[in-house]
Write an enzyme that holds these catalytic residues in place. Structure first.
Site, short mmCIF file in Angstrom:
data_model
loop_
_atom_site.label_atom_id
_atom_site.label_comp_id
_atom_site.label_asym_id
_atom_site.label_seq_id
_atom_site.Cartn_x
_atom_site.Cartn_y
_atom_site.Cartn_z
N LEU A 65 0.80 -1.22 0.00
CA LEU A 65 0.00 0.00 0.00
C LEU A 65 0.84 1.28 0.00
CD1 LEU A 65 -2.83 -1.17 2.42
CD2 LEU A 65 -2.80 -1.21 -0.09
N CYS A 66 2.13 1.16 -0.22
CA CYS A 66 3.00 2.34 -0.32
C CYS A 66 2.86 2.98 -1.69
CB CYS A 66 4.46 1.96 -0.10
SG CYS A 66 4.89 1.70 1.62
N HIS A 67 2.90 4.30 -1.70
CA HIS A 67 2.85 5.04 -2.96
C HIS A 67 4.22 4.99 -3.65
CE1 HIS A 67 -0.43 6.85 -0.63
NE2 HIS A 67 -0.99 7.09 -1.79
N MET A 113 8.83 4.69 5.19
CA MET A 113 8.95 3.31 4.72
C MET A 113 10.16 3.14 3.81
SD MET A 113 6.76 1.78 6.44
CE MET A 113 7.22 0.21 5.78
N GLU A 114 10.46 4.15 3.02
CA GLU A 114 11.63 4.09 2.15
C GLU A 114 12.92 4.07 2.97
OE1 GLU A 114 8.22 4.90 -0.22
OE2 GLU A 114 8.87 5.81 1.65
N ASP A 155 24.05 -11.18 4.19
CA ASP A 155 24.24 -12.12 3.09
C ASP A 155 25.71 -12.24 2.70
OD1 ASP A 155 23.40 -13.83 0.88
OD2 ASP A 155 23.92 -12.12 -0.39
#
Length: 165
Positions: free
Chosen positions: A74-76, A112-113, A127
């Site tokens: 739901l992120c733009h 969020m970014e 990793d």
């Protein structure tokens, strides 16, 4: 307070930001990667067999910030004007602190970014080093600061109850 990504029927939906003003928005997030002292030494000395771990993790974090809307449903999709990922080795605690910064002029925030950039940079460090250190852990991923938008300025304050690291 209600969740913004839930409509009146309780269904998930993308928030309509079309009526929000365009403002400069910025967010900083951090993550910590804990490891054995020998692993940290290999990274810092440049003797890691996979090469420059920080450069690869930095590029991964930047790329992740740019693709956040493809990962979080739901992120733009955003036109980021700045993404940076920095590393702070803390040898006394056998960890690396990662800080990501995202900025734009837009109608929605970039928390969020920034979180995605810090998380993917941490995952990339993990990793690249997992073959030499299976005991690593990624901890305390959080927003440090958010500036801009209707909710204003937020800065993370560590209290004894919140302290994770």
């Amino acid at each position: 307070m209600s969740f913004t990504h839930i409509n009146a029927n309780g269904e998930a939906n993308m928030v309509d930001v079309s009526n929000k003003p365009v403002t400069t928005r910025e967010a900083r997030a951090e993550a910590f990667v804990y490891m054995q002292p020998e692993t940290l030494e290999k990274i810092l000395s440049g003797n890691h067999h996979k090469g420059d771990v920080f450069s690869v993790a930095r590029i991964a974090g930047i790329q992740a910030a740019k693709t956040t809307s493809q990962l979080i449903p739901l992120c733009h999709p955003l036109m980021l004007s700045k993404v940076s990922v920095e590393f702070e080795p803390i040898p006394a605690e056998n960890k690396i602190r990662i800080e990501a910064l995202c900025r734009l002029s837009g109608q929605t925030g970039v928390e969020m970014e920034a979180l995605t950039a810090a998380s993917v940079a941490a995952l990339t460090l993990f990793d690249m080093c997992k073959a030499v250190d299976k005991t690593m852990s990624i901890e305390a991923i959080r927003v440090l600061e958010k500036v801009g938008g209707q909710s204003g300025h937020f800065q993370y304050q560590t209290t004894q109850e919140q302290k994770h690291d």
